[in-house]
Design an enzyme around this catalytic site. Structure first.
Site, mmCIF file in Angstrom:
data_model
loop_
_atom_site.group_PDB
_atom_site.id
_atom_site.type_symbol
_atom_site.label_atom_id
_atom_site.label_comp_id
_atom_site.label_asym_id
_atom_site.label_seq_id
_atom_site.Cartn_x
_atom_site.Cartn_y
_atom_site.Cartn_z
ATOM 1 N N HIS A 72 0.800 -1.233 0.000
ATOM 2 C CA HIS A 72 0.000 0.000 0.000
ATOM 3 C C HIS A 72 0.832 1.281 0.000
ATOM 4 C CE1 HIS A 72 0.723 -0.180 4.396
ATOM 5 N NE2 HIS A 72 0.499 1.122 4.378
ATOM 6 N N GLU A 76 3.506 5.447 -3.144
ATOM 7 C CA GLU A 76 3.702 6.715 -2.440
ATOM 8 C C GLU A 76 5.166 6.943 -2.057
ATOM 9 O OE1 GLU A 76 2.227 10.252 -0.411
ATOM 10 O OE2 GLU A 76 1.281 8.894 -1.833
ATOM 11 N N ASP A 77 5.852 5.889 -1.588
ATOM 12 C CA ASP A 77 7.155 6.077 -0.938
ATOM 13 C C ASP A 77 8.333 5.385 -1.611
ATOM 14 O OD1 ASP A 77 5.944 7.596 1.090
ATOM 15 O OD2 ASP A 77 5.429 5.803 2.227
#
Length: 711
Positions: A72, A76-77
Site C-alpha cells: 500500500h 507513495e514512498d
C-alpha cells in the site's frame, strides 16, 4: 515482525485456495522496494506494511486485500509505479493500491477547501471498492499504535485529530466496532492524555475492588439463564476510557455517577434464545425504564444487531446487559469483514452501503467541496432514530430529524413537495423532532417547493443539500432577470444596439460559458452593465462617462415626520407618517389611517396592524403612490440570519452598499454560537430596489436566510 511463511500460513488457515505464490511475491517485492527505509521508531519501514497485512488477516480478507496491505505504500514512498504493480499483480491489486494511496493523502489541513476536496476523492475511492477503506483502516490502526514514536507534537495531534474525526466514524459506519473503539481510544490518549490517565486509574481501582463482584454477577446470570432453559456464554466487558469520558461529557456527570462502566454480554446459539433470554432477565430482575433497545428487529445502518437492556441485577446492582447470537457478535465486531462478500465472488461495489450511496448523492448536488465536507461529517457522526412509513417500511435517520428529513429519506420528490406531516396519526409541524418508533405520513402537493426556512431545522445532509440546491436555482433565475434588465438599460443609455451575437462574443472575456451566465454575473453585481457595453463596443471605452448605469436618483436624507410627500388621495398640506410596523415603499399597495393630531399614517395594505382598525372604517383613506416618489428615499426593513464567522458583517454591509442601499439602523435581536439574527433598516428607492438587495444578500454564503420584515 511477521515472517513470510507466517503470513502465508495465516491466510491459508481461513482461505485454503489463497494464491500462495502471489503472497510470497508481494512480500519479497515490498521488502525490496522499501529497502533501507526506516520509520521514526528506528524499525525497518517494511515492518509497517507487514503489520498492516497481519491486521487484515484478522478480518479474513481475500488474497488481493492482503497483497494490497503489503504494497500500500509502494507507489507513495518507493520508485514503484502503478504500471509496475499492474504488470506484476494484476489490475485488481493495482487499483486497490492506487485507491489506498489517494486516501493516504487525506489530511485535516488548515486550508479547508483542500481538505474538503481531498475528502471528496476519499468518498469516490471508497465507492469504487470498499476494500480500499478496509486496508486504509488497518494502515491507520498500526500508525496509531506507533504514534508515540512521532517526534513532532503538532504532527501527532494532527494525526490523532483526523483519526477521531474521519477514520473512527468510518470504521463504525462499516461495522468495524473493534477497530473504531481502538482508534478512538488511541486518538484520545494523544488529545487528552491527562483525562485518559485519570479514568484508567479509577478503572484499575474498581477492577481491584470489584473482581469478585463481577465474577459473582456473571455466575448468577449464567445460572438464571440455565434455570430458564437457555445455555449461554456470559462475559463482562469494560467500556474503553474514551467511551466513558464521552458519556461523562455528554451527560455532564462524574465518573462515580455512571452505572454502566461494565456491561455484561450474553451470547446464545439462535435468534429465539435471544428473546427467551431477554424474557428470563426481565422476569427475574426489575428493568430500568428507557434502557431497552431492540437492534435485532431494527438493526443499525452498519448492520449491528443486539438486544440492550438495563436492569437492577444481582445483589441490587444496576447493570447493562447485551444479548446477541454468536453470528451477530462476529458481525458487530468486524462488520462487513465478518461475512466477507468476496469469498462468494460477489460484486466489489461499495455502493451497496446505503450511507455511502447517500454520500455520493450529496456529492452530486453540493456546490462546493466545503459544503460536501460539512454535510458528510454530519452524516458520519449522527446517532440514529428509527421511524416507519405508513406501510411499515423502516427509515433510519440521525437523532433530531424532522418530518422534512424523513420525507427526503423516503424520496427526493417527496421531500421537495412536502407540505405537512402526520406522526402516529396526529398532524404535527414540519419542525417536530421525530422519536424512535414513530410512524410518519408525509402530505405532499405538486405546487409545493422547498422553503429556505427548512434549512434552519433539518439535520440530514441529504435534505440540506436539496434545499440549498433549490434556493440556488431560484436565485439564479432572479439574477438572470435582473441582469437582463441591467444590460438592456445600459445599452439603451449608451445608444447602441443590443444583440445576442454581441453578448455571446464577449462571454470568454468575462470567463462565463453562456449569455445567460453573463446575465447572472451582471445581476449578482460582479460585472456592471457598462462593462458589458464596452466589451461589445470597445470604441466606447474612450468616451467620457456622462451617466451612471444605475442612476442614483434618490435623496440621501431621511424624510422628516410630518413632511408633505406626494401621495395621491390626500388633502394638500396634510401631515403624513410612514408606519414603523410595515415600512411601506413605493410599489406597495398602501392605505392611509387618520390619527387625531398626527395626520395620516401610511401602512401597506397587508399590514397586521390594520386588523385592529377594522371596526373604524371612517379613519381609512384610499391612497396610492405618486410617480414623483421615485426620486425620494424610503426605509425598507429586512430580517436576516447571519453566520457567526469573521468578516460576515463586513460582507453584509458591502453587498448593501454595492447595490446602492444605505444602512440607517442595524440591530442584533438574537444570537447563538453559530448564527446572529439581525434586523437592518436600509434606505431604498422602492420595492424593486429592496428586492434587488434581498436577492444579492441571498446569494452569499454567510447569510443563511433573508426576508423583508413586516413587523
Amino acid at each position: 515482525m511477521m515472517r513470510q511463511y507466517e503470513l502465508v500460513e495465516r491466510v491459508k488457515s481461513y482461505d485454503p485456495a489463497a494464491d500462495e505464490a502471489a503472497l510470497n511475491r508481494a512480500y519479497v517485492y515490498a521488502m525490496k522496494m522499501h529497502g533501507s527505509q526506516v520509520r521514526e521508531s528506528g524499525d525497518p519501514y517494511f515492518s509497517h506494511p507487514v503489520e498492516v497485512a497481519g491486521i487484515l488477516t484478522k478480518y479474513k480478507l481475500d488474497t488481493a486485500s492482503i497483497i494490497t496491505g503489503l504494497l500500500h505504500d509502494t507507489i507513495e514512498d518507493t520508485p514503484a509505479t502503478f504500471g509496475d504493480i499492474k504488470e506484476m499483480f494484476g489490475p485488481d491489486v493495482a487499483n486497490l493500491v492506487d485507491g489506498v494511496t489517494k486516501l493516504t493523502r487525506i489530511q485535516l489541513q488548515s486550508d479547508l477547501s483542500k481538505q474538503a476536496e481531498n475528502f471528496r476523492k476519499f468518498v469516490l475511492a471508497m465507492s469504487e471498492d470498499i476494500r480500499v477503506l478496509l486496508v486504509k483502516l488497518a494502515d491507520r490502526t498500526h500508525n496509531m499504535r506507533t504514534l508515540h514514536f512521532v517526534s513532532s507534537p503538532e504532527k501527532r495531534r494532527r494525526i490523532a485529530l483526523e483519526t477521531m474525526e474521519i477514520y473512527a466514524p468510518l470504521a463504525e459506519r462499516i461495522g468495524l466496532q473493534e477497530v473504531k473503539s481502538e482508534l478512538e481510544d488511541l486518538a484520545y490518549a494523544e488529545l487528552h492524555p491527562d483525562a485518559r490517565q485519570s479514568i484508567i486509574t479509577r478503572l484499575s481501582f474498581l477492577r481491584e475492588q470489584g473482581t469478585a463482584l463481577i465474577d459473582t454477577i456473571i455466575e448468577e446470570l449464567r445460572d438464571t439463564l440455565s434455570a430458564g432453559g437457555v445455555i449461554a456464554n456470559v462475559t463482562g466487558r469494560e467500556k474503553t476510557p474514551y467511551s466513558i469520558w464521552r458519556k461523562m461529557q455528554r451527560k455532564d456527570v462524574g465518573f462515580e455517577q455512571l452505572s454502566d462502566i461494565m456491561a455484561f454480554r450474553i451470547l446464545v446459539d439462535n435468534l429465539e434464545d435471544c428473546y427467551r433470554s431477554l424474557g428470563i432477565i426481565h422476569s427475574q430482575y426489575p428493568m430500568v425504564p428507557g434502557r431497552f433497545k431492540d437492534y435485532i428487529s431494527t438493526p443499525k445502518p452498519n448492520g449491528y444487531q443486539c438486544l440492550h437492556t438495563g436492569v437492577i441485577g444481582p445483589q441490587r446492582h444496576r447493570i447493562e446487559v447485551q444479548i446477541r447470537t454468536r453470528e451477530m457478535h462476529a458481525v458487530n465486531e468486524l462488520g462487513v469483514a465478518a461475512h466477507w462478500q468476496y469469498k462468494q465472488g460477489a460484486s466489489h461495489d461499495g455502493k451497496q452501503f446505503r450511507w455511502l450511496r447517500e454520500m455520493l448523492e450529496i456529492l452530486e448536488h453540493t456546490s462546493s467541496p466545503e459544503e460536501f465536507l460539512e454535510n458528510t461529517r454530519l452524516e458520519m457522526y449522527a446517532d440514529q432514530v428509527f421511524c416507519f412509513t405508513p406501510k411499515g417500511d423502516l427509515v433510519s435517520l440521525p437523532a433530531g430529524s424532522t418530518p422534512v428529513d424523513f420525507a427526503y429519506a423516503v424520496h427526493t420528490a417527496v421531500g421537495d413537495h412536502c407540505v405537512g406531516a402526520k406522526v402516529n396519526g396526529r398532524i404535527v409541524t414540519l419542525r417536530t423532532e421525530l422519536k424512535n418508533g414513530d410512524q410518519v405520513e408525509i402530505v405532499t402537493s405538486k405546487t409545493q417547493h422547498p422553503s429556505p426556512e427548512w434549512e434552519r431545522f433539518v439535520v440530514t445532509a441529504k435534505a440540506r443539500t436539496r434545499i440549498r440546491r433549490f434556493v440556488r436555482t431560484q436565485q439564479r433565475e432572479q439574477y438572470l432577470e435582473l441582469g437582463r434588465q441591467i444590460i438592456e438599460r445600459a445599452f439603451r443609455q449608451a445608444g447602441v444596439e443590443l444583440s445576442e451575437k454581441g453578448l455571446d462574443g464577449c462571454c470568454k472575456q468575462f470567463k462565463v460559458g453562456s449569455v445567460d451566465d453573463l446575465r447572472v454575473v451582471v445581476g449578482e453585481g460582479n460585472v456592471s452593465g457598462r462593462e458589458v457595453v464596452q466589451a461589445v463596443y470597445p470604441e466606447l471605452k474612450d468616451q467620457p462617462k456622462t451617466d451612471k448605469i444605475v442612476p442614483m436618483t434618490r435623496a440621501r436624507t431621511k424624510p422628516k415626520p410630518g413632511a408633505a410627500l406626494p401621495i395621491k388621495g390626500l388633502i394638500p398640506g396634510m401631515a403624513i407618517h410612514f408606519a414603523q410596523c410595515c415600512h411601506p415603499l413605493p410599489g406597495d399597495r398602501i392605505v392611509g389611517i387618520v390619527s387625531t393630531g398626527k395626520g395620516v399614517t401610511v401602512h401597506t395594505i397587508d399590514c397586521p396592524t390594520l386588523e385592529r382598525l377594522a371596526d373604524e372604517p371612517e379613519r381609512w383613506l384610499d391612497i396610492s403612490w405618486d410617480e414623483d416618489t421615485r426620486d425620494d428615499s424610503h426605509i425598507g426593513r429586512v430580517k436576516l440570519i447571519l453566520t457567526n464567522e469573521p468578516a460576515a458583517l463586513a460582507t453584509l454591509t458591502t453587498l448593501i452598499a454595492q447595490n446602492n442601499g444605505n444602512i440607517v439602523n442595524l440591530k442584533i435581536i438574537n444570537r447563538s454560537k453559530a448564527f446572529f439574527e439581525v434586523i437592518v433598516d436600509i434606505e431604498v428607492r422602492d420595492v424593486r430596489h429592496l428586492t434587488n438587495i434581498i436577492a444579492a444578500l441571498r446569494a452569499t454564503t454567510v447569510i443563511s436566510a433573508v426576508e423583508r420584515a413586516r413587523n
